[in-house]
Design a protein around this motif. Structure first.
Motif, mmCIF file in Angstrom:
data_model
loop_
_atom_site.group_PDB
_atom_site.id
_atom_site.type_symbol
_atom_site.label_atom_id
_atom_site.label_comp_id
_atom_site.label_asym_id
_atom_site.label_seq_id
_atom_site.Cartn_x
_atom_site.Cartn_y
_atom_site.Cartn_z
ATOM 1 N N PRO A 229 -4.397 -1.089 -1.866
ATOM 2 C CA PRO A 229 -4.389 -2.296 -1.039
ATOM 3 C C PRO A 229 -4.919 -2.007 0.360
ATOM 4 N N GLY A 230 -5.639 -2.968 0.938
ATOM 5 C CA GLY A 230 -6.175 -2.810 2.287
ATOM 6 C C GLY A 230 -5.653 -3.904 3.206
ATOM 7 N N LEU A 231 -6.470 -4.289 4.171
ATOM 8 C CA LEU A 231 -6.082 -5.302 5.149
ATOM 9 C C LEU A 231 -7.000 -6.509 5.049
ATOM 10 N N GLU A 232 -6.466 -7.674 5.380
ATOM 11 C CA GLU A 232 -7.266 -8.878 5.370
ATOM 12 C C GLU A 232 -8.208 -8.904 6.566
ATOM 13 N N VAL A 233 -9.290 -9.665 6.453
ATOM 14 C CA VAL A 233 -10.236 -9.786 7.552
ATOM 15 C C VAL A 233 -9.516 -10.370 8.772
ATOM 16 N N VAL A 270 -19.229 11.839 -2.457
ATOM 17 C CA VAL A 270 -17.814 11.487 -2.400
ATOM 18 C C VAL A 270 -17.569 10.785 -1.072
ATOM 19 N N PHE A 271 -16.876 9.649 -1.110
ATOM 20 C CA PHE A 271 -16.648 8.900 0.133
ATOM 21 C C PHE A 271 -15.554 7.856 -0.095
ATOM 22 N N SER A 272 -15.133 7.232 0.995
ATOM 23 C CA SER A 272 -14.192 6.118 0.927
ATOM 24 C C SER A 272 -14.692 5.005 1.845
ATOM 25 N N TYR A 273 -14.238 3.793 1.581
ATOM 26 C CA TYR A 273 -14.586 2.653 2.430
ATOM 27 C C TYR A 273 -13.519 1.576 2.278
ATOM 28 N N HIS A 274 -13.479 0.663 3.218
ATOM 29 C CA HIS A 274 -12.517 -0.439 3.150
ATOM 30 C C HIS A 274 -13.271 -1.760 3.070
ATOM 31 N N ILE A 280 -6.573 -10.722 2.043
ATOM 32 C CA ILE A 280 -6.433 -9.565 1.157
ATOM 33 C C ILE A 280 -7.519 -8.539 1.477
ATOM 34 N N GLY A 281 -7.314 -7.306 1.052
ATOM 35 C CA GLY A 281 -8.325 -6.270 1.259
ATOM 36 C C GLY A 281 -8.063 -5.093 0.350
ATOM 37 N N SER A 282 -8.945 -4.084 0.420
ATOM 38 C CA SER A 282 -8.766 -2.889 -0.407
ATOM 39 C C SER A 282 -9.402 -1.690 0.275
ATOM 40 N N VAL A 283 -8.919 -0.507 -0.088
ATOM 41 C CA VAL A 283 -9.490 0.775 0.335
ATOM 42 C C VAL A 283 -9.938 1.502 -0.920
ATOM 43 N N THR A 284 -11.200 1.899 -0.966
ATOM 44 C CA THR A 284 -11.779 2.497 -2.167
ATOM 45 C C THR A 284 -12.170 3.942 -1.929
ATOM 46 N N VAL A 285 -11.916 4.780 -2.919
ATOM 47 C CA VAL A 285 -12.352 6.178 -2.918
ATOM 48 C C VAL A 285 -13.258 6.374 -4.126
#
Length: 401
Positions: A229-233, A270-274, A280-285
């Protein structure tokens, strides 16, 4: 929204429309992106070639893109040609004809784009991750749509969709660079013709419901994504998340890059981004490796996330991240396109803007405790997971938490 810069000779102009794949009903999936294509396919007075030549003739650039929650049509030209860019963009926006033959021809173009994603496993794995993260909500749907939905589109459906979303409160014009005040008057006169909305519209609700998705493809690597889970805009913790992501996998000095690529040699990428959306939001690896290393890779990725969740960042990581973030913001201000984009998105999604000093002060004030509390909160549960590999089944021993 306009921001003038008299030290440059370019102007960037963007038309931002608050609709994307999230706004589409399931049967309409891909409509926003298809309309983006069709606005380049001819107006009442210009053919598709005329539109292309209009910008080539003046050494300008024109393009568009569609996201989950918005669409943007933009151009960048020399200041002396700004009026030409505005004229062509407004012609595309207001007077596209949506010729039936062009619609059928463009369906085939977009179909090839969809197939291109299917043939690109490191893109496909992120499409699968949306499905694994957001369940049955429209936020899980692909921006390009599907072969089935694309084939069903009609001219009447396209015009009805535009009538619903290409309306006053959903449209923002953003200009940045060296322009004359007459340009703003021209834009105001032209876009005052945008119709008012018939009714207010809220995007469909979405929840983060993590599951696992797997796709077999003939590929040299196994591609793996985890999402949390991430953060909303517009969240007041957004800069905290940017700093957290930077230390996790957003830079060459990040933990994922240094431990998985540099120390273990498990992968090249290999990286991550949000990703931040409304409410709603998300964090991806992400990482890709050969199939016999997938187990080790997944364990290493999860272990690093767990370590960040349990122990947080170090003071050094926080301070390095602050300087990188401030540098990124200030370097971005040197580009008229970046200024136009930042202002357009802020106006469209947030209805507010912050000065450079306000941004820098906010970043400087972020504490290690704030960032580490966010890490402990976001990474505490099982992630969504997606894999694309040559195997015909999900590895039974895949380790995610």
């Amino acid at each position: 929204m306009a921001e003038k810069n008299d030290t440059v000779r370019s102007v960037a102009i963007g038309i931002w429309v608050k609709t994307g794949s999230r706004n589409e009903r399931n049967a309409e999936n891909g409509m926003s992106h298809f309309i983006e294509h069709m606005l380049f396919k001819g107006t009442k007075t210009r053919s598709p070639q005329d539109i292309a030549e209009a910008f080539d003739r003046i050494g300008g650039q024109v393009n568009a893109f569609t996201a989950k929650e918005y669409t943007c049509y933009y151009a960048k030209v020399l200041d002396e040609h700004a009026h030409i860019a505005v004229d062509v963009l407004q012609d595309m926006f207001f007077h596209s004809v949506f010729d039936e033959q062009e619609i059928e021809r463009e369906k085939n173009v977009v179909l090839e784009e969809i197939r291109m994603v299917e043939d690109t496993p490191d893109d496909l794995v992120h499409e699968l991750l949306s499905e694994a993260s957001f369940g049955s909500s429209t936020l899980a749907n692909p921006i390009l749509g599907t072969e089935e939905t694309l084939a069903s589109f009609t001219r009447e459906q396209i015009l009805a969709y535009m009538d619903k979303f290409y309306v006053g409160e959903h449209v923002v014009i953003s200009v940045a660079g060296h322009y004359q005040e007459e340009l703003l008057s021209q834009l105001e006169d032209i876009f005052s013709a945008v119709k008012a909305a018939k009714a207010s519209y809220e995007p469909p609700e979405a929840s983060f419901i993590p599951v696992q998705k797997y796709r077999q493809k003939e590929t040299e690597q196994a591609h793996l994504c985890l999402a949390y889970p991430g953060l909303e805009v517009g969240s007041d913790q957004m800069f905290n998340l940017i700093l957290l992501n930077n230390a996790l996998g957003g830079s060459m000095s990040s933990r994922l890059f240094q431990e998985i690529r540099e120390e273990q040699g498990l992968c090249y990428s290999v990286f991550s981004y949000h990703s931040a959306y409304e409410k709603i939001g998300s964090v991806t690896v992400y990482a890709g490796t050969q199939m016999n290393q997938l187990q080790q890779l997944s364990k290493s990725m999860s272990s690093i996330v767990e370590q960040v969740q349990a122990d947080g960042l170090t003071k050094k990581e926080l301070e390095n991240g602050k300087e990188q973030l401030k540098g990124s913001i200030m370097l971005g201000l040197e580009s008229t396109s970046s200024r136009m984009s930042r202002n357009g998105k802020n106006e469209l999604l947030l209805k507010k803007h912050q000065s450079l000093d306000e941004l820098l002060n906010r970043i400087n004030d972020i504490s290690l405790e704030e960032v580490n509390h966010l890490a402990a909160t976001l990474f505490q549960d099982e992630p969504a997971l997606s894999i694309v590999s040559v195997s015909d089944h999900m590895p039974e021993t895949i380790f995610t938490k």
